[in-house]
Design an enzyme around this catalytic site. Structure first.
Site, PDB file in Angstrom:
ATOM      1  N   VAL A  30      16.403 -47.117  23.451  1.00 23.87           N
ATOM      2  CA  VAL A  30      17.679 -47.854  23.363  1.00 23.87           C
ATOM      3  C   VAL A  30      18.839 -46.863  23.203  1.00 23.87           C
ATOM      4  O   VAL A  30      19.939 -47.085  23.718  1.00 23.87           O
ATOM      5  CB  VAL A  30      17.633 -48.901  22.227  1.00 23.87           C
ATOM      6  N   GLY A  31      18.568 -45.742  22.534  1.00 26.78           N
ATOM      7  CA  GLY A  31      19.605 -44.708  22.369  1.00 26.78           C
ATOM      8  C   GLY A  31      20.210 -44.319  23.702  1.00 26.78           C
ATOM      9  O   GLY A  31      21.423 -44.140  23.836  1.00 26.78           O
ATOM     10  N   GLU A  40      21.268 -41.782  15.789  1.00 29.97           N
ATOM     11  CA  GLU A  40      20.285 -41.475  14.746  1.00 29.97           C
ATOM     12  C   GLU A  40      18.966 -42.062  15.214  1.00 29.97           C
ATOM     13  O   GLU A  40      18.719 -43.260  15.050  1.00 29.97           O
ATOM     14  CB  GLU A  40      20.728 -42.077  13.405  1.00 29.97           C
TER      15      GLU A  40
END
Ligand SMILES: NC(=O)c1ccc[n+]([C@@H]2O[C@H](COP(=O)([O-])OP(=O)(O)OC[C@H]3O[C@@H](n4cnc5c(N)ncnc54)[C@H](O)[C@@H]3O)[C@@H](O)[C@H]2O)c1
Ligand SMILES: CCCCCCCC=O
Length: 810
Positions: free
Chosen positions: A192-193, A210
């Site tokens: 998803v990052g 993060e």
């Protein structure tokens, strides 16, 4: 307009009112968050219990305690973080004002994850608020109960226009990502990052990612396996393995595998009993999707311990897998669950090779008693964070940047790093419209001679005293005139003028001279201040130097009946104090500084490190008035000696000031004696030779041990943490005030107080700052015959109380 669009538009509108920028507003919001955690702890814990079966104590220990610490740090340091930051200048910019101005970015989107739902969502929010931004908060929909509590509670405590909560899952997050933000702070998985970064790229929005990944853990055969395995088991099974920095797998030599399994099993039993399922401290997998994902990973591996599970309860026992192959299913992705695979390696070389073949992890753990192993592991690998002989705890150290590298993320936060991450650090240079001649060296026509001058002015950084700076400005004025009028000035390729950068042992080692000069022109002691002055007296220091208004200021009044006797405060070791040397004394405009060489060192005294001496100076009154800075039970003493030391390896105050004990100040109070103290005579005489600001002289054959007692006689002292007593009042000082006083006669006192002049020309008298509030700090008193074993414990205790992190340091 969608709900998400409306929230972003509202936040943007609120940001444009400018109210989030006011430091008072930011502090108020942060205090409101503090109140939320005090008043709603049980609601918060109940929701987390429903989501992850965390106990109430567990939620406090691993989530809200850290947030309270972050809030305390941000509230205490905000003024200092938000203040303009002066920077080093080169000769070309010496007369300019050059600084960094932290500015808010605008509207920040915070996308949280579910595993520590409060920690990973509110911690970035603290940074966003502290930095003066608006923020749209999107908690993870996966922790259903917590998301609801956040949605309900946050608007009751903080400005709901500036910091709206938007709940929802993937479609809602994607709708948010279609809006324009000034920063996106995402916590979650790397897949998803990448989507987040793609969406951000459309508007060139900066991101903090993060992320997670497989954090390796190497256990060397040369270490205490019982302790190592207990710490690994804690790191792995806390929150049922659903921790971004959990040790994902163990690498060790085959010869110790069985011992490792046995020790991990023992630790599991110690922490979670024989039946973890009924243990209140053992969590659950967040949902059945993740339960199935984790259980699938067991395929093809041998269970050495645990393995029990129950889907309806999302329970998977703490599990150890033995002889796991790199191709095994469990090694193909981040486990994020309570499975601990053990892989065999032939030793450190193979472990390093294996780690380097994978993506850069968020954390890397190495257990060994051999420093060479630890050093090689740090030198030859890369990861977001590195821990030797422990797991997870770096997350709780606010002075360490927390974040990943490569596939484990980008950007970092916690403490001041959160503030900087969510600020724009704007470069500012304010020049006056004079001295145009100096600039002509950069204007066409370009010539080799002008280039020579440019090299000289640009490549030399400045660190001069007041006199040097004045002299340099005069030289520059001449140069300006010369360069303006002619380009045929004979230029010496290698100038004899040497502008040396600051180095240890200089007469003004604790802050750069240019900064010091700029600072000294802006503040006064009360005795020096008159209504015509523009300089600020002590009451107004904080307006210019925010740290002076902090909560750990010095000097203080010590109430002897309220001090805590502490047997963990041992004597000091002085090194070099009996050497005979020549020292320089210089009138610094507010006091006279006696420079000490860096070979004078200080250890012991329960200080957290080794310190080198920098200088000493006195604080005095005038005309029979007392002038000590510290007072005991309200009594002010005639004079006070301060010996300033900087912690190794820092080279300047700028470096040391970020460390709560970066500076060690030894203080001695003077008491009036009927006879002269002969050891003070040479010092008093030297003051007569440095009457005016900037003047200096040398005192030959000086011995520090002549004016202070030997370390053997200095076992009795007060200790507290505080600040420098002159602007910028840096809160980085471990203070030691000795019980033993030093003698001085009234004749000598008069001689001292009548010789020097301030930078403003008035007599240099009453050079002391009034005492400051204790603000909840504890003053300790040493007890003779202290046990050395308690030394670090004492310091860790004091610093952790101040940092609000006691819960994680035992
Ligand atoms: N580095 C850290 O500080 C940190 C902290 C916690 C978790 N993590 C990592 O997070 C991962 C676990 O969290 P997770 O990813 O399962 O959490 P998650 O499922 O809660 O997802 C995180 C956020 O992303 C959003 N999201 C999910 N899919 C999306 C999509 N397709 N488009 C847009 N938004 C989407 C969710 O709504 C949620 O708010 C692990 O890899 C863990 O290591 C990292
Ligand atoms: C010591 C507690 C560690 C908490 C880590 C939370 C962030 C990652 O999942």
């Amino acid at each position: 307009m969608s709900r998400e669009q409306q929230a972003v538009a509202r936040a943007r509108k609120a940001f444009e009112t400018g109210r989030s920028k006011s430091v008072e507003h930011r502090i108020r919001q942060l205090k409101n968050l503090q109140r939320l955690f005090t008043e709603k702890q049980s609601v918060i814990s109940a929701a987390v219990k429903k989501d992850l079966n965390k106990s109430e104590v567990g939620t406090q220990l691993y989530e809200t305690l850290g947030l309270e610490g972050e809030l305390n740090t941000a509230i205490n340091h905000l003024k200092e973080w938000a203040a303009p930051r002066p920077v080093e200048k080169n000769l070309l910019t010496i007369s300019d004002t050059v600084y960094i101005k932290p500015e808010p970015l605008g509207v920040v989107l915070i996308i949280g994850a579910w595993n520590y739902p409060w920690a990973v969502t509110i911690q970035p929010l603290i940074g966003a608020i502290a930095a003066g931004n608006a923020a749209v908060i999107k908690p993870s929909e996966v922790c259903v109960h917590t998301a609801k509590v956040m949605e309900d509670l946050l608007p009751l405590y903080i400005d709901k226009e500036l910091y709206p909560v938007v709940t929802g899952g993937v479609p809602e997050t994607q709708e948010l990502l279609r809006q324009r933000f000034d920063h996106i702070f995402y916590t979650g998985n790397s897949v998803v990052g990448k989507l987040i970064m793609e969406a951000a790229a459309k508007n060139l929005t900066p991101v903090t990612l993060e992320l997670g990944g497989k954090s390796p853990c190497y256990i060397d055969k040369n270490c205490d396996l019982t302790i190592a395995c207990r710490r690994v088991a804690w790191g792995k099974y806390t929150n049922c393995g659903q921790t971004c920095i959990a040790p994902d797998y163990i690498l060790c030599e085959p010869s110790i595998q069985d011992r490792v399994i046995e020790e991990v099993k023992k630790a599991i039993k110690e922490f979670y009993t024989d039946n973890p399922k009924t243990c209140p401290d053992y969590g659950r997998i967040i949902n059945q999707r993740h339960f199935k994902r984790i259980m699938n990973m067991l395929e093809g591996s041998t269970v050495a311990a645990g393995g029990d599970n129950e889907e309806s309860d999302c329970y998977i026992a703490p599990t150890v897998l033995r002889d796991v192959k790199p191709e095994a299913k469990v090694m193909q992705e981040e486990i994020f669950g309570p499975l601990l695979p053990i892989l065999s390696v032939s030793g450190l070389d193979e472990a390093i090779k294996f780690i380097n073949k994978g993506e850069k992890p968020l954390a890397l753990y190495c257990f060994s008693s051999d420093n060479k192993v630890i050093n090689r592991m740090t030198d030859e690998t890369s990861s977001g964070g590195f821990l030797a002989n422990d797991c997870l705890v770096h997350f709780s150290v606010g002075s360490l940047p927390f974040g990943g590298v490569g596939n484990s993320g980008m950007g970092c936060y916690h403490g001041k790093y959160s503030f900087d991450q969510l600020s724009h650090l704007r470069s500012c240079l304010i020049k006056k419209l004079n001295m145009e001649g100096v600039n002509s060296m950069r204007y066409p026509p370009h010539t080799p001679k002008k280039l020579g001058w440019a090299r000289f002015f640009i490549l030399n950084s400045v660190d001069l005293g007041w006199v040097g700076r004045m002299a340099l400005l005069a030289v520059m004025a001449v140069v300006a005139a010369v360069v303006l009028q002619t380009t045929s000035v004979p230029f010496k390729e290698k100038s004899n003028v040497h502008f040396k950068p600051f180095h240890q042992g200089d007469s003004e080692p604790i802050r750069s001279a240019s900064h010091r000069t700029a600072v000294s022109a802006q503040w006064c002691y009360q005795s020096q201040y008159s209504c015509d002055d523009t300089c600020r007296d002590p009451i107004r220091w904080a307006a210019q130097f925010p740290s002076c208004g902090g909560l750990r200021q010095s000097p203080i009044n010590i109430v002897s009946t309220k001090v805590h006797v502490n047997s963990a405060l041992p004597p000091f070791n002085f090194i070099g104090h009996t050497n005979t040397i020549n020292i320089t004394v210089e009138n610094k405009g507010h006091s006279a500084h006696f420079a000490l060489p860096q070979s004078f060192r200080l250890t012991g005294g329960a200080l957290p490190g080794h310190y080198r001496a920098a200088q000493f100076h006195f604080h005095w009154g005038g005309n029979g008035r007392p002038g000590s800075e510290h007072t005991i039970d309200g009594e002010q003493f005639p004079m006070e000696l301060h010996i300033v030391h900087i912690k190794e390896p820092y080279g300047s105050l700028a470096e040391a000031e970020h460390d709560m004990a970066g500076i060690a100040l030894l203080a001695f109070l003077f008491e009036e004696s009927s006879d002269d103290n002969p050891h003070l005579d040479s010092l008093i005489a030297s003051l007569g030779r440095v009457k005016n600001n900037g003047s200096s002289t040398v005192i030959p054959n000086f011995r520090l041990s002549d004016i202070i007692p030997s370390d053997k006689d200095l076992f009795s002292y007060y200790r507290y943490v505080g600040s420098m007593t002159t602007p910028g009042c840096e809160q980085a000082v471990a203070w030691t005030l000795f019980h033993r006083t030093l003698p001085i006669s009234s004749r000598q006192l008069d001689a001292i107080t009548q010789q020097c002049r301030f930078w403003t020309g008035q007599p240099m008298t009453d050079i002391f700052r009034p005492t400051q509030p204790l603000d909840g700090r504890v003053v300790y008193r040493s007890k003779a015959g202290a046990a050395l074993g308690g030394v670090m414990h004492w310091w860790v205790g004091v610093s952790s109380v101040l940092l609000g992190r006691t819960g994680l340091i035992h």
